[in-house]
Structures are given as C-alpha cells and as structure tokens.
Design a protein around this motif. Structure first.
Motif, PDB file in Angstrom:
ATOM      1  N   SER A  14       0.885  -1.056   0.422  1.00  0.00           N
ATOM      2  CA  SER A  14      -0.145  -0.080  -0.379  1.00  0.00           C
ATOM      3  C   SER A  14       0.817   1.313   0.009  1.00  0.00           C
ATOM      4  O   SER A  14       2.072   1.101   0.112  1.00  0.00           O
ATOM      5  CB  SER A  14      -0.903   0.400   0.927  1.00  0.00           C
ATOM      6  OG  SER A  14       0.181   0.213   2.493  1.00  0.00           O
ATOM      7  N   GLN A 137      -4.850   4.788   4.412  1.00  0.00           N
ATOM      8  CA  GLN A 137      -4.062   3.991   4.103  1.00  0.00           C
ATOM      9  C   GLN A 137      -3.724   3.053   4.628  1.00  0.00           C
ATOM     10  O   GLN A 137      -3.683   2.083   4.712  1.00  0.00           O
ATOM     11  CB  GLN A 137      -2.061   4.601   3.135  1.00  0.00           C
ATOM     12  CG  GLN A 137      -1.371   3.862   3.019  1.00  0.00           C
ATOM     13  CD  GLN A 137      -0.218   4.558   3.092  1.00  0.00           C
ATOM     14  OE1 GLN A 137       0.367   4.912   2.989  1.00  0.00           O
ATOM     15  NE2 GLN A 137       0.643   3.374   3.867  1.00  0.00           N
ATOM     16  N   LEU A 144      -6.704  -5.268   4.241  1.00  0.00           N
ATOM     17  CA  LEU A 144      -6.480  -5.940   2.689  1.00  0.00           C
ATOM     18  C   LEU A 144      -6.812  -7.629   3.049  1.00  0.00           C
ATOM     19  O   LEU A 144      -7.427  -7.792   1.826  1.00  0.00           O
ATOM     20  CB  LEU A 144      -5.339  -5.830   2.375  1.00  0.00           C
ATOM     21  CG  LEU A 144      -4.845  -5.714   1.281  1.00  0.00           C
ATOM     22  CD1 LEU A 144      -6.032  -5.198   0.544  1.00  0.00           C
ATOM     23  CD2 LEU A 144      -3.384  -5.496   0.614  1.00  0.00           C
ATOM     24  N   THR A 259      -5.513   1.597  -4.045  1.00  0.00           N
ATOM     25  CA  THR A 259      -4.758   0.197  -4.138  1.00  0.00           C
ATOM     26  C   THR A 259      -6.501  -1.227  -4.953  1.00  0.00           C
ATOM     27  O   THR A 259      -5.354  -2.112  -5.609  1.00  0.00           O
ATOM     28  CB  THR A 259      -4.553  -0.243  -2.505  1.00  0.00           C
ATOM     29  OG1 THR A 259      -3.817   0.219  -1.683  1.00  0.00           O
ATOM     30  CG2 THR A 259      -4.078  -1.299  -2.329  1.00  0.00           C
TER      31      THR A 259
END
Length: 400
Positions: A14, A137, A144, A259
């Motif tokens: 990321s 982020q 994720l 992303t």
C-alpha cells in the motif's frame, strides 16, 4: 501464477503519495534498486524502516536514513519525529513493502500506527487532506487481507425479493420514526448506517446488516463494545475496530481506492457493489443489491436539524456532534418548500441514487422533516397506519 503471486510482484502493499511530498517513509524489506529509485524521487530524504536482518550498506544514497524496525520504541519515535522535521509543510509519502510477510508482517502494524500518529501530531497545525490520506492508507493496510478473503458475494443479489427493506440513517428525525418501524410491518430486512447502532440497540431492533466505511469512525463511537448485530459491511478504509469486533461476520465492498484499482489490473476485480460517499448512501445501495420489493428510509434527513447545526438524532448518542459552517444551501424539503443543508454533495448524490433506484421499486421516505430525495414517496409519521396497511397487504416477511 496465482492472484496472490501477482499481487506480491509489486514493491508496495500500500502507498499514499501526498501532494507536494519531497520525503518518504518506507516500511519493510526492499531491493536495493527500489530503495535507490525512491531516494532519487524524494529529494528531502527517505526513512527506511527495515528488517533486523538487513545489513545497511554505506553505498546507499546519502539521503537514505535507515532504522531497524526492532529498535526500542523510544528510538523509533525519536527517529521518526526527527525525520518529519525535514519538511514541516508537507507530510511524507508512506509506503509499505509487499514483502513484509517475508519478515514479520505483524511487527509493522504498530510501527505504521506510530508513523501515522507522529505525522498527525507534527503537522496538526497545518493538517491537510493528505494527512487523511495517510490515515486511510493505514486502514487499507489493516483491512486488505479481509478484503481479499471476505468480499460481498454475488449470490446475495436479489435475495430479498418480495420483502421490505428498511434503511436506517442517523438524522434527527430518527427520534420520531424509529419507534414506528418496530411493529405493524411484515418483518423487514434492516440495513443500518453505523451511527444508528446505539439507537437501534436501545429500541430493541436488530439490523441484519451494518454499514461502516469511514476511516475515522470507530465502533466504540457508535455503540457499546458488546453490541455486534448482523453482518458488518465494510470498505478497505473502514476503521479497524469494526472487523476486530465482528470477526468472521464481515463482508467487504470495493470503493474509490487506488490500491483496489491496482489490484483490479492484476486480476482481482472490484465487487459489483461499491462503497461510495457515506454510510447512509452505501446502506441504500446494499439494500438495492439485495433486491427487495420496496425500500423504506428512516433517519435519512440530509439536512441539519434544529437551527441547522444538529447532525444526529438524540437517540444515537451522537447529538453532541454538530455542524458549524457558513456554507449552507437551500434545497427542496420533505415537509417544507426548502430546507437548509451543509451536506450539499451528500444530498445531491443520495437524491440521484434514490431517483435511479425508484425506477425499479418504491422508495419510501418516512420523515417529518429533512431534504427531499428525488423519486421518493414522502410519508409523514402521522400517516403510519395507512403505510402499515398498504405494505402488509403486498409484502412477505424477510427470512434470513
């Protein structure tokens, strides 16, 4: 080659490229060629927080500062703060290596927390959207794995045909309308925005789905720690407290995230249903995805209550969070010709979405105030008996 292999081919898991950034903080194992490239791109300097097994070379570019990630917390904090002083005006770009699993990925999460906290405190006086980008982020980094593993399944589409869906927002009108939906209707599918959770708990209404997509809004700020009803619908930017509390009862939506865009180019497509704008609008889209015969909205005011500063209903426990702005706009109202709103973009996108959805099903707005949503049928709470009768005659109870 598997999707995971494709994903790991990138140097970065990321990253956030802050506008105007001339420095960067890099976390995790890196090839020397990647490090040299970053040093060339960021003239003020690069702070590399590296594995303890890394042998730092004297051949690295002069603007590369190396820090062993296993250093004592005091040294980590002092080094990060010293590096941030290289540029007070612009937050650094922060990047996480895609190879952290080769070291110890769990060791980097608290370091990333420290980086985010240090950036926030150092640049608080000149906080910009870039800081929020760094926070986002961090949440993407934490979410994720869940996003790749537990995305909303396509088989859920149209699973509520013939039923009533209730979308619960947290606007001031919820104090009036929430008690009215508890009885008299065929058992509905309930999709709630995160800020409505405390009100739903107190009213004894268990939502089937809870939507939260705000990186700064924690579970604790919306309800009690032990209140975890239904399935949480999240984005990769959602606050990490939500997946922590819901565990396996979480499904993720794709959104407007770079992303995810990059993952899509590598063979991991986005979900067909996207998280957009705010939790209330996202909840409306989740309801549409499930394909009910009708959608009833409560607490979807999209306008400030009281003197215009009230954002939340009192029963949400968030009524102390108020809106103070000079940028208010007059828009069509549900019960008056116009209402004033500080949420112009939210209202505009929600109204457009409501108009589109209404072409395929009835969109009912149970409300005694608030902004008019195009395509909706506005029902005043005084008309609740007629509404109950009409819906009971035509809709079936929702079954999980």
């Amino acid at each position: 080659m598997t999707k995971a292999d494709i994903f790991m081919n990138s140097p970065w898991l990321s990253e956030t490229s802050s506008e105007g950034a001339v420095s960067a903080i890099l976390l995790g194992p890196l090839e020397e060629s990647v490090l040299s490239s970053e040093a060339e791109a960021y003239s003020k300097g690069v702070l590399w927080i590296a594995p303890p097994t890394e042998n730092f070379s004297s051949s690295y570019p002069a603007n590369v500062h190396c820090l062993d990630r296993s250093s004592e917390s005091k040294k980590l904090s002092e080094t990060i703060d010293e590096f941030l002083r290289l540029d007070y005006d612009n937050p650094p770009t922060v990047k996480v290596s895609s190879h952290i699993a080769e070291d110890d990925e769990n060791a980097y999460a608290p370091i990333l927390d420290l980086v985010i906290s240090s950036i926030d405190s150092t640049l608080r006086a000149r906080r910009t959207r870039s800081d929020t980008g760094v926070l986002r982020q961090e949440q993407v980094f934490r979410n994720l794995a869940g996003y790749l593993r537990s995305r909303i399944p396509e088989k859920w589409r149209d699973s509520a045909q013939g039923n009533l869906a209730v979308v619960v927002g947290a606007g001031p009108s919820l104090d009036v309308t929430l008690p009215l939906i508890k009885e008299g209707f065929p058992k509905p599918l309930v999709v709630a925005a995160d800020s409505a959770l405390r009100a739903l708990k107190d009213a004894g209404v268990d939502p089937d789905f809870v939507v939260s997509i705000d990186p700064e809004k924690s579970h604790d700020s919306c309800t009690s720690i032990d209140h975890r009803p239904g399935i949480a619908i999240l984005s990769t930017q959602s606050h990490s407290s939500w997946p922590q509390r819901w565990g396996e009862n979480v499904r993720y939506l794709s959104g407007r995230v770079m992303t995810e865009d990059w993952l899509a180019t590598k063979g991991i497509p986005k979900t067909s249903l996207l998280a957009v704008n705010n939790a209330g609008l996202a909840a409306m889209l989740v309801a549409e995805f499930l394909g009910p015969a009708a959608i009833m909205m409560v607490g979807m005011d999209l306008a400030g209550g009281g003197d215009g500063t009230d954002r939340y209903a009192e029963n949400t426990g968030r009524s102390h969070v108020q809106v103070y702005t000079n940028a208010c706009h007059d828009i069509p109202g549900n019960q008056t010709e116009t209402v004033s709103t500080p949420f112009l973009s939210d209202w505009s996108e929600t109204s457009e979405t409501c108009a589109r959805i209404s072409r395929g099903r009835n969109m009912i707005n149970l409300n005694d105030r608030g902004a008019l949503l195009e395509g909706s049928i506005v029902i005043h709470p005084n008309q609740i008996d007629e509404l109950r009768e009409a819906l009971s005659e035509s809709l079936a109870p929702y079954e999980h």
